[in-house]
Design a protein around this motif. Structure first.
Motif, PDB file in Angstrom:
ATOM      1  N   GLY A  12     -12.851  11.426   5.339  1.00  0.00           N
ATOM      2  CA  GLY A  12     -11.719  11.641   6.071  1.00  0.00           C
ATOM      3  C   GLY A  12     -11.122  10.423   6.709  1.00  0.00           C
ATOM      4  N   ALA A  13     -12.037   9.804   7.353  1.00  0.00           N
ATOM      5  CA  ALA A  13     -11.833   8.790   8.157  1.00  0.00           C
ATOM      6  C   ALA A  13     -11.518   7.502   7.406  1.00  0.00           C
ATOM      7  CB  ALA A  13     -12.824   8.135   9.134  1.00  0.00           C
ATOM      8  N   ILE A  14     -12.075   7.203   6.090  1.00  0.00           N
ATOM      9  CA  ILE A  14     -12.149   6.223   5.162  1.00  0.00           C
ATOM     10  C   ILE A  14     -10.644   6.385   4.585  1.00  0.00           C
ATOM     11  CG2 ILE A  14     -12.797   5.147   3.074  1.00  0.00           C
ATOM     12  CD1 ILE A  14     -15.658   5.932   3.930  1.00  0.00           C
ATOM     13  N   ALA A  15     -10.357   7.594   4.170  1.00  0.00           N
ATOM     14  CA  ALA A  15      -8.898   7.869   3.357  1.00  0.00           C
ATOM     15  C   ALA A  15      -7.917   7.641   4.607  1.00  0.00           C
ATOM     16  CB  ALA A  15      -8.830   9.055   2.921  1.00  0.00           C
ATOM     17  N   PHE A  16      -7.981   8.053   5.664  1.00  0.00           N
ATOM     18  CA  PHE A  16      -7.021   7.716   6.820  1.00  0.00           C
ATOM     19  C   PHE A  16      -6.772   6.156   6.974  1.00  0.00           C
ATOM     20  CE2 PHE A  16      -4.461   8.641  10.152  1.00  0.00           C
ATOM     21  CZ  PHE A  16      -4.851   7.842  11.420  1.00  0.00           C
ATOM     22  N   ALA A  17      -8.122   5.332   7.029  1.00  0.00           N
ATOM     23  CA  ALA A  17      -7.772   4.117   7.179  1.00  0.00           C
ATOM     24  C   ALA A  17      -7.144   3.431   6.212  1.00  0.00           C
ATOM     25  CB  ALA A  17      -9.449   3.511   7.257  1.00  0.00           C
ATOM     26  N   PHE A  18      -7.391   3.643   4.845  1.00  0.00           N
ATOM     27  CA  PHE A  18      -6.795   3.244   3.650  1.00  0.00           C
ATOM     28  C   PHE A  18      -5.156   3.616   3.608  1.00  0.00           C
ATOM     29  CE2 PHE A  18     -10.849   2.598   1.574  1.00  0.00           C
ATOM     30  CZ  PHE A  18     -10.580   1.366   1.045  1.00  0.00           C
ATOM     31  N   ALA A  19      -4.819   4.721   4.213  1.00  0.00           N
ATOM     32  CA  ALA A  19      -3.504   5.258   4.192  1.00  0.00           C
ATOM     33  C   ALA A  19      -2.692   4.350   5.297  1.00  0.00           C
ATOM     34  CB  ALA A  19      -3.634   6.600   4.705  1.00  0.00           C
ATOM     35  N   GLY A  20      -3.455   4.063   6.412  1.00  0.00           N
ATOM     36  CA  GLY A  20      -2.952   3.197   7.567  1.00  0.00           C
ATOM     37  C   GLY A  20      -2.575   2.008   7.149  1.00  0.00           C
ATOM     38  N   THR A  21      -3.612   1.378   6.268  1.00  0.00           N
ATOM     39  CA  THR A  21      -3.283  -0.101   5.653  1.00  0.00           C
ATOM     40  C   THR A  21      -1.825   0.003   4.862  1.00  0.00           C
ATOM     41  OG1 THR A  21      -5.546  -0.269   5.619  1.00  0.00           O
ATOM     42  CG2 THR A  21      -4.170  -1.832   4.277  1.00  0.00           C
ATOM     43  N   ALA A  22      -2.078   0.876   4.018  1.00  0.00           N
ATOM     44  CA  ALA A  22      -0.811   1.077   3.142  1.00  0.00           C
ATOM     45  C   ALA A  22       0.596   1.244   4.030  1.00  0.00           C
ATOM     46  CB  ALA A  22      -0.982   2.226   2.139  1.00  0.00           C
ATOM     47  N   ALA A  23       0.529   2.186   4.956  1.00  0.00           N
ATOM     48  CA  ALA A  23       1.591   2.296   5.783  1.00  0.00           C
ATOM     49  C   ALA A  23       1.999   0.831   6.425  1.00  0.00           C
ATOM     50  CB  ALA A  23       1.411   3.342   6.823  1.00  0.00           C
ATOM     51  N   ALA A  24       1.178   0.175   6.880  1.00  0.00           N
ATOM     52  CA  ALA A  24       1.346  -0.819   7.700  1.00  0.00           C
ATOM     53  C   ALA A  24       2.141  -2.132   6.728  1.00  0.00           C
ATOM     54  CB  ALA A  24       0.277  -1.697   8.212  1.00  0.00           C
ATOM     55  N   GLN A  25       1.817  -2.170   5.547  1.00  0.00           N
ATOM     56  CA  GLN A  25       2.532  -2.867   4.610  1.00  0.00           C
ATOM     57  C   GLN A  25       3.910  -2.639   4.093  1.00  0.00           C
ATOM     58  OE1 GLN A  25       0.554  -4.022   1.154  1.00  0.00           O
ATOM     59  NE2 GLN A  25       1.756  -6.040   0.887  1.00  0.00           N
ATOM     60  N   GLU A  26       4.818  -2.980   4.951  1.00  0.00           N
ATOM     61  CA  GLU A  26       6.372  -2.435   5.072  1.00  0.00           C
ATOM     62  C   GLU A  26       6.996  -3.264   3.914  1.00  0.00           C
ATOM     63  OE1 GLU A  26       8.022  -2.917   8.861  1.00  0.00           O
ATOM     64  OE2 GLU A  26       6.699  -1.569   9.817  1.00  0.00           O
ATOM     65  N   VAL A  27       8.030  -2.964   3.406  1.00  0.00           N
ATOM     66  CA  VAL A  27       8.926  -3.574   2.412  1.00  0.00           C
ATOM     67  C   VAL A  27      10.105  -4.206   2.955  1.00  0.00           C
ATOM     68  CG1 VAL A  27       9.998  -3.225   0.156  1.00  0.00           C
ATOM     69  CG2 VAL A  27       7.898  -2.044   0.526  1.00  0.00           C
ATOM     70  N   VAL A  28      10.240  -5.472   2.775  1.00  0.00           N
ATOM     71  CA  VAL A  28      11.325  -6.345   3.475  1.00  0.00           C
ATOM     72  C   VAL A  28      12.259  -6.386   2.062  1.00  0.00           C
ATOM     73  CG1 VAL A  28      12.351  -7.957   4.560  1.00  0.00           C
ATOM     74  CG2 VAL A  28      10.316  -7.128   5.214  1.00  0.00           C
ATOM     75  N   LYS A  29      13.303  -5.941   1.863  1.00  0.00           N
ATOM     76  CA  LYS A  29      14.344  -6.057   0.834  1.00  0.00           C
ATOM     77  C   LYS A  29      15.292  -7.425   1.221  1.00  0.00           C
ATOM     78  CE  LYS A  29      14.506  -1.119  -0.084  1.00  0.00           C
ATOM     79  NZ  LYS A  29      15.286  -0.103  -0.207  1.00  0.00           N
ATOM     80  N   ILE A  30      15.432  -8.246   0.186  1.00  0.00           N
ATOM     81  CA  ILE A  30      16.312  -9.352   0.180  1.00  0.00           C
ATOM     82  C   ILE A  30      17.155  -9.254  -1.091  1.00  0.00           C
ATOM     83  CG2 ILE A  30      16.375 -11.799   0.019  1.00  0.00           C
ATOM     84  CD1 ILE A  30      13.996 -12.003   1.794  1.00  0.00           C
ATOM     85  N   GLY A  31      18.390  -9.218  -0.786  1.00  0.00           N
ATOM     86  CA  GLY A  31      19.134  -9.269  -2.123  1.00  0.00           C
ATOM     87  C   GLY A  31      19.511 -10.604  -2.363  1.00  0.00           C
ATOM     88  N   HIS A  32      19.823 -10.736  -3.692  1.00  0.00           N
ATOM     89  CA  HIS A  32      20.438 -11.945  -4.419  1.00  0.00           C
ATOM     90  C   HIS A  32      21.623 -11.400  -5.440  1.00  0.00           C
ATOM     91  CE1 HIS A  32      20.831 -14.983  -7.381  1.00  0.00           C
ATOM     92  NE2 HIS A  32      20.932 -15.888  -6.407  1.00  0.00           N
ATOM     93  N   VAL A  33      22.721 -12.290  -5.149  1.00  0.00           N
ATOM     94  CA  VAL A  33      24.042 -11.935  -6.133  1.00  0.00           C
ATOM     95  C   VAL A  33      24.299 -13.436  -6.787  1.00  0.00           C
ATOM     96  CG1 VAL A  33      26.117 -11.034  -6.372  1.00  0.00           C
ATOM     97  CG2 VAL A  33      24.395 -10.360  -4.503  1.00  0.00           C
ATOM     98  N   GLY A  34      24.470 -13.380  -8.028  1.00  0.00           N
ATOM     99  CA  GLY A  34      25.111 -14.417  -8.636  1.00  0.00           C
ATOM    100  C   GLY A  34      25.524 -13.927  -9.908  1.00  0.00           C
ATOM    101  N   PRO A  35      26.343 -15.111 -10.694  1.00  0.00           N
ATOM    102  CA  PRO A  35      26.903 -14.470 -12.138  1.00  0.00           C
ATOM    103  C   PRO A  35      25.701 -14.731 -12.889  1.00  0.00           C
ATOM    104  CG  PRO A  35      27.351 -16.620 -11.337  1.00  0.00           C
ATOM    105  CD  PRO A  35      26.817 -16.414 -10.320  1.00  0.00           C
ATOM    106  N   ILE A  36      25.203 -13.411 -13.342  1.00  0.00           N
ATOM    107  CA  ILE A  36      24.061 -13.384 -14.315  1.00  0.00           C
ATOM    108  C   ILE A  36      24.627 -13.067 -15.736  1.00  0.00           C
ATOM    109  CG2 ILE A  36      21.897 -12.286 -14.904  1.00  0.00           C
ATOM    110  CD1 ILE A  36      21.997 -13.805 -12.347  1.00  0.00           C
ATOM    111  N   SER A  37      26.022 -12.837 -15.774  1.00  0.00           N
ATOM    112  CA  SER A  37      26.774 -12.858 -17.298  1.00  0.00           C
ATOM    113  C   SER A  37      27.980 -13.566 -16.993  1.00  0.00           C
ATOM    114  CB  SER A  37      26.906 -11.335 -17.246  1.00  0.00           C
ATOM    115  OG  SER A  37      27.672 -10.809 -16.491  1.00  0.00           O
ATOM    116  N   GLY A  38      28.564 -13.780 -18.136  1.00  0.00           N
ATOM    117  CA  GLY A  38      29.713 -14.724 -18.314  1.00  0.00           C
ATOM    118  C   GLY A  38      29.395 -16.043 -18.538  1.00  0.00           C
TER     119      GLY A  38
END
Length: 382
Positions: A12-38
């Motif tokens: 359980g402790a090992i599973a908790f440790a892995f879960a904690g590592t996964a939770a710590a890696q947050e996702v930062v979203k960066i948007g990009h916009v340009g004319p990909i068509s036309g």
């Protein structure tokens, strides 16, 4: 294998440790916009590639923000160089709760979208929008990585008079925010020299036009030394072809919108040596040229194509935004925005720092011509 009761707490402790590592890696979203068509999708894809290159490099190295490892996620949207579509995708990125936006490519899409990002408090760095209005709206969230039309158009106007020694100049613009803006600044640059140079005609087209017979015939009658076009390469190429058909020998001048590697393909054999003079809203001087050359080589290796024009600026925009997050210790827009406004860093496109409006403190320009179908450097100036 039988698991003893003593092993269960350990598991359980090992599973908790892995879960904690996964939770710590947050996702930062960066948007990009340009004319990909036309018609200018090749430029939009170039920008998107620059963003992808930065994101992939940063994720490979591992990014720490506020003592936590984060994963950067690129959310790309297509505005098709259309102002209405630009505001729609801007709202889509806001709803997706992006941490920042890189884009848009065109001034005509960047300006209306900037209001939406500002209202949401999301920082926006445009790698290529040059219309001065973008940073004159008073939005604290708006930044650009290139010189504006006042610098770009004005420099080209002075060049036409001082270097090209033009006495008669005609002007065509595509009525977009970019085309109109850079054309007006070009005219100001011509008039500032008071050297007897005359604007002998102004004509208008659109960013989707293919037939320029009427306006070029009217211009031919004025016998200009220089024709300035405010618009993009997708229109400038066919325009050069029709200039040749009509026997117009004037030089064609234009801003960064026509100053691309693709212009030679779009114009074909109508692109004569030294016939075109254009300016890219950016550029590096000799001391920094090697880092930009290294970037272009890495870009070609990764994507199998040459940089068109603004890929390096998009790359720098992503790197600049992430560095501001790291300095702030947070990817929350309100927390890293003040650090972005005060940032000073050396990118592949030169030194990056912003003034109070969000414009570049050291906005450089690179003047080019074309020889044997290839862009050839004329000068780097400020």
């Amino acid at each position: 294998m039988q698991i003893s009761k003593k092993m269960i707490p350990l598991a359980g402790a090992i599973a908790f440790a892995f879960a904690g590592t996964a939770a710590a890696q947050e996702v930062v979203k960066i948007g990009h916009v340009g004319p990909i068509s036309g018609a200018i999708a090749h430029l939009g894809k170039d920008n998107e590639n620059g963003a992808r290159m930065a994101i992939d490099e940063l994720n490979a190295k591992g990014v720490m923000i506020g003592g936590k490892k984060v994963k950067l996620e690129l959310l790309t949207e297509d505005d098709a160089a259309d102002p209405k579509q630009a505001t729609a995708v801007a709202q889509k990125l806001v709803d997706a709760k992006v941490n920042g936006v890189i884009g848009h490519l065109n001034s005509g899409t960047t300006i209306p979208a900037s209001k939406i990002y500002n209202e949401a408090g999301i920082p926006q760095i445009s790698p290529s929008a040059t219309n001065p209005k973008y940073t004159q709206q008073g939005f604290k969230t708006a930044f650009r990585l290139v010189a504006n039309d006042g610098q770009l158009g004005g420099t080209l106007g002075r060049y036409a008079v001082q270097i090209n020694k033009a006495k008669k100049v005609a002007v065509i613009d595509d009525r977009t925010a970019y085309g109109q803006g850079v054309s007006e600044e070009f005219i100001k640059g011509v008039n500032s020299k008071k050297a007897g140079t005359e604007i002998v005609g102004r004509q208008y087209t659109t960013d989707k036009a293919t037939d320029f017979g009427a306006i070029l015939t009217a211009i031919k009658a004025k016998n200009p030394d220089v024709i300035f076009f405010g618009g993009m390469d997708a229109v400038a190429g066919p325009m050069l072809r029709q200039m040749k058909q009509l026997g117009i020998n004037a030089k064609l001048m234009g801003g960064d919108g026509i100053c691309t590697e693709a212009l030679s393909t779009l114009a074909g054999d109508a692109l004569g040596d030294n016939q075109v003079v254009c300016a890219e809203a950016g550029g590096v001087e000799d001391a920094q040229k090697s880092s930009l050359d290294d970037f272009k080589a890495a870009y070609k290796k990764k994507f199998g194509v040459e940089v068109q024009i603004y890929g390096p600026y998009v790359y720098d925009a992503v790197m600049t935004m992430v560095e501001a997050m790291q300095k702030a210790g947070s990817a929350e827009p309100a927390k890293y925005l003040p650090f972005l406004a005060k940032i000073k860093r050396k990118g592949v496109t030169g030194n990056i720092a912003f003034d109070a409006k969000g414009d570049m403190l050291e906005g450089t320009l690179t003047l080019y011509t074309y020889r044997s179908g290839k862009r050839a450097l004329l000068a780097v100036t400020k």
